[in-house]
Design a protein around this motif. Structure first.
Motif, PDB file in Angstrom:
ATOM      1  N   MET A 184       0.793  -1.225   0.000  1.00 40.35           N
ATOM      2  CA  MET A 184       0.000   0.000   0.000  1.00 40.35           C
ATOM      3  C   MET A 184       0.829   1.280   0.000  1.00 40.35           C
ATOM      4  SD  MET A 184      -3.160  -0.555  -0.492  1.00 40.35           S
ATOM      5  CE  MET A 184      -4.137   0.817   0.097  1.00 40.35           C
ATOM      6  N   ASP A 185       1.996   1.263   0.620  1.00 40.04           N
ATOM      7  CA  ASP A 185       2.840   2.461   0.573  1.00 40.04           C
ATOM      8  C   ASP A 185       3.337   2.701  -0.852  1.00 40.04           C
ATOM      9  OD1 ASP A 185       2.694   3.118   3.343  1.00 40.04           O
ATOM     10  OD2 ASP A 185       4.135   1.533   3.784  1.00 40.04           O
ATOM     11  N   ALA A 186       3.655   1.608  -1.546  1.00 40.65           N
ATOM     12  CA  ALA A 186       4.083   1.720  -2.941  1.00 40.65           C
ATOM     13  C   ALA A 186       2.937   2.217  -3.810  1.00 40.65           C
ATOM     14  CB  ALA A 186       4.589   0.365  -3.443  1.00 40.65           C
ATOM     15  N   VAL A 187       1.734   1.716  -3.553  1.00 38.40           N
ATOM     16  CA  VAL A 187       0.548   2.171  -4.283  1.00 38.40           C
ATOM     17  C   VAL A 187       0.350   3.671  -4.076  1.00 38.40           C
ATOM     18  CG1 VAL A 187      -1.978   2.089  -4.309  1.00 38.40           C
ATOM     19  CG2 VAL A 187      -0.658  -0.038  -4.288  1.00 38.40           C
ATOM     20  N   THR A 188       0.519   4.110  -2.825  1.00 36.05           N
ATOM     21  CA  THR A 188       0.372   5.532  -2.507  1.00 36.05           C
ATOM     22  C   THR A 188       1.361   6.373  -3.293  1.00 36.05           C
ATOM     23  OG1 THR A 188      -0.387   4.986  -0.278  1.00 36.05           O
ATOM     24  CG2 THR A 188       0.397   7.234  -0.643  1.00 36.05           C
ATOM     25  N   GLY A 189       2.599   5.896  -3.377  1.00 36.93           N
ATOM     26  CA  GLY A 189       3.632   6.636  -4.099  1.00 36.93           C
ATOM     27  C   GLY A 189       3.416   6.650  -5.599  1.00 36.93           C
ATOM     28  N   LEU A 190       2.842   5.557  -6.145  1.00 36.91           N
ATOM     29  CA  LEU A 190       2.648   5.473  -7.587  1.00 36.91           C
ATOM     30  C   LEU A 190       1.313   6.064  -8.048  1.00 36.91           C
ATOM     31  CD1 LEU A 190       3.618   4.461 -10.359  1.00 36.91           C
ATOM     32  CD2 LEU A 190       2.482   2.289  -9.856  1.00 36.91           C
ATOM     33  N   SER A 191       0.219   5.389  -7.754  1.00 35.60           N
ATOM     34  CA  SER A 191      -1.076   5.844  -8.277  1.00 35.60           C
ATOM     35  C   SER A 191      -1.754   6.873  -7.386  1.00 35.60           C
ATOM     36  CB  SER A 191      -2.014   4.647  -8.484  1.00 35.60           C
ATOM     37  OG  SER A 191      -2.207   3.938  -7.274  1.00 35.60           O
ATOM     38  N   GLY A 192      -1.506   6.806  -6.073  1.00 37.59           N
ATOM     39  CA  GLY A 192      -2.104   7.798  -5.187  1.00 37.59           C
ATOM     40  C   GLY A 192      -1.603   9.202  -5.493  1.00 37.59           C
ATOM     41  N   SER A 193      -0.289   9.329  -5.646  1.00 37.38           N
ATOM     42  CA  SER A 193       0.322  10.621  -5.959  1.00 37.38           C
ATOM     43  C   SER A 193       0.518  10.820  -7.457  1.00 37.38           C
ATOM     44  CB  SER A 193       1.695  10.725  -5.265  1.00 37.38           C
ATOM     45  OG  SER A 193       1.569  10.587  -3.864  1.00 37.38           O
ATOM     46  N   GLY A 194       0.316   9.762  -8.228  1.00 37.46           N
ATOM     47  CA  GLY A 194       0.613   9.770  -9.653  1.00 37.46           C
ATOM     48  C   GLY A 194       0.011  10.883 -10.483  1.00 37.46           C
ATOM     49  N   PRO A 195      -1.278  11.238 -10.259  1.00 37.04           N
ATOM     50  CA  PRO A 195      -1.837  12.312 -11.079  1.00 37.04           C
ATOM     51  C   PRO A 195      -1.018  13.598 -11.020  1.00 37.04           C
ATOM     52  CG  PRO A 195      -3.612  11.159  -9.977  1.00 37.04           C
ATOM     53  CD  PRO A 195      -2.323  10.598  -9.422  1.00 37.04           C
ATOM     54  N   ALA A 196      -0.429  13.891  -9.860  1.00 38.81           N
ATOM     55  CA  ALA A 196       0.374  15.117  -9.735  1.00 38.81           C
ATOM     56  C   ALA A 196       1.608  15.071 -10.624  1.00 38.81           C
ATOM     57  CB  ALA A 196       0.787  15.333  -8.278  1.00 38.81           C
ATOM     58  N   TYR A 197       2.211  13.877 -10.760  1.00 33.71           N
ATOM     59  CA  TYR A 197       3.381  13.765 -11.641  1.00 33.71           C
ATOM     60  C   TYR A 197       2.978  14.044 -13.087  1.00 33.71           C
ATOM     61  CZ  TYR A 197       4.633  10.730  -7.649  1.00 33.71           C
ATOM     62  OH  TYR A 197       4.827  10.197  -6.398  1.00 33.71           O
ATOM     63  N   VAL A 198       1.818  13.507 -13.472  1.00 34.67           N
ATOM     64  CA  VAL A 198       1.341  13.707 -14.850  1.00 34.67           C
ATOM     65  C   VAL A 198       1.005  15.177 -15.087  1.00 34.67           C
ATOM     66  CG1 VAL A 198      -0.385  13.057 -16.556  1.00 34.67           C
ATOM     67  CG2 VAL A 198       0.489  11.336 -14.956  1.00 34.67           C
ATOM     68  N   TYR A 199       0.379  15.806 -14.086  1.00 35.91           N
ATOM     69  CA  TYR A 199       0.046  17.230 -14.237  1.00 35.91           C
ATOM     70  C   TYR A 199       1.311  18.072 -14.358  1.00 35.91           C
ATOM     71  CZ  TYR A 199      -4.581  15.743 -12.610  1.00 35.91           C
ATOM     72  OH  TYR A 199      -5.786  15.108 -12.464  1.00 35.91           O
ATOM     73  N   LEU A 200       2.343  17.714 -13.613  1.00 33.33           N
ATOM     74  CA  LEU A 200       3.610  18.451 -13.704  1.00 33.33           C
ATOM     75  C   LEU A 200       4.219  18.287 -15.095  1.00 33.33           C
ATOM     76  CD1 LEU A 200       5.739  20.176 -12.269  1.00 33.33           C
ATOM     77  CD2 LEU A 200       6.818  18.054 -11.469  1.00 33.33           C
TER      78      LEU A 200
END
Length: 283
Positions: A168-184
């Motif tokens: 779950m921590d890995a999920v949080t880092g990838l897809s949980g926070s992922g939209p922000a990486y794409v927006y950047l």
């Protein structure tokens, strides 16, 4: 009297509202079987009551007496205080679904001090358009019934994966926070378009459609991003010229480090909450 398929939602932020919209749009349950509460924003509760015709209250006893499923959609820092407030009303018949980053099922079970069913979920902000990538994991006492219900409600806002809690921590880092990486990435593409001579609005339109189209290509072709990238990267061509710059800047490595850092922060948050719990028990 408690309805066996009724829901109490604690927290009235954007993700809570997106879930509410998904549940009602898919007719998983009627609005009269849903209760929503928050910490202090009366205007938001009124808006949800008028928009969705759900019940709103700050009486936790009322919510737990009528709702079997309890969705915790508050900020991680507020979870412990909420659990303490719910503790005397929670029974082993309740099923708790937590959306808080960095909060383990074991933590919730320990604070409540009951064999309560807990499911931990990590949706992302795309739930607002019903395209969330959501991972769920089951606590020690969660049953197949609880899992099925969680999958049903999260499927109303996107796609659901069931994972081990260690992931779950890995999920949080990838897809949980992922939209922000794409927006950047999209921000940078827009600025790049402007810099090479495009009007800002056109640069934004082209960027949005490009990202959307690329994601749709992966979904509809079933090909991996790596294979699709190679297909459009002709040796000596324009795409290769751009890719070389990204490779020289270790673009891939930077993204990997971003996910690792976000996942690491999720782990740190769990330690912080565990320490808070132990300290308050001592005091």
């Amino acid at each position: 009297m408690q309805n066996q398929k009724s829901v109490g939602i604690f927290g009235a932020g954007s993700i809570a509202e997106a879930m509410l919209d998904g549940i009602l749009s898919q007719a998983i349950m009627p609005p009269e079987d849903i209760y929503v509460t928050n910490k202090q924003n009366d205007d938001k509760l009124q808006l949800l009551r008028e928009r969705y015709k759900v019940n709103t209250t700050r009486d936790y006893k009322e919510i737990l007496s009528k709702c079997r499923y309890l969705i915790i959609a508050v900020k991680p820092v507020d979870v412990y205080e909420l659990l303490i407030s719910l503790q005397k009303f929670v029974t082993t018949n309740h099923i708790i679904i937590t959306l808080a980053a960095g909060i383990s099922t074991k933590f919730i079970e320990t604070v409540l001090d009951k064999k309560v069913q807990v499911i931990r979920a990590m949706p992302n902000t795309a739930c607002k358009v019903r395209e969330s990538a959501t991972a769920i994991t089951l606590g020690s006492y969660a049953t197949k019934e609880a899992q099925d219900f969680a999958e049903e409600i999260f499927s109303s806002i996107g796609k659901v994966s069931v994972v081990e809690e260690t992931m779950m921590d890995a999920v949080t880092g990838l897809s949980g926070s992922g939209p922000a990486y794409v927006y950047l990435l999209m921000e940078a593409m827009v600025e790049a378009g402007v810099k090479v001579g495009l009007p800002r609005r056109l640069s934004e339109e082209l960027t949005v459609q490009t990202v959307y189209g690329a994601a749709k290509m992966v979904i509809e072709t079933g090909e991996s991003p790596k294979k699709l990238r190679k297909q459009v990267t002709t040796p000596g061509g324009t795409t290769m010229a751009g890719i070389k710059v990204l490779e020289k800047a270790d673009f891939t490595d930077l993204l990997i480090k971003a996910v690792e850092n976000a996942a690491g922060r999720s782990k740190e948050m769990m330690k912080e909450h565990s320490c808070l719990h132990k300290l308050q028990n001592v005091l």
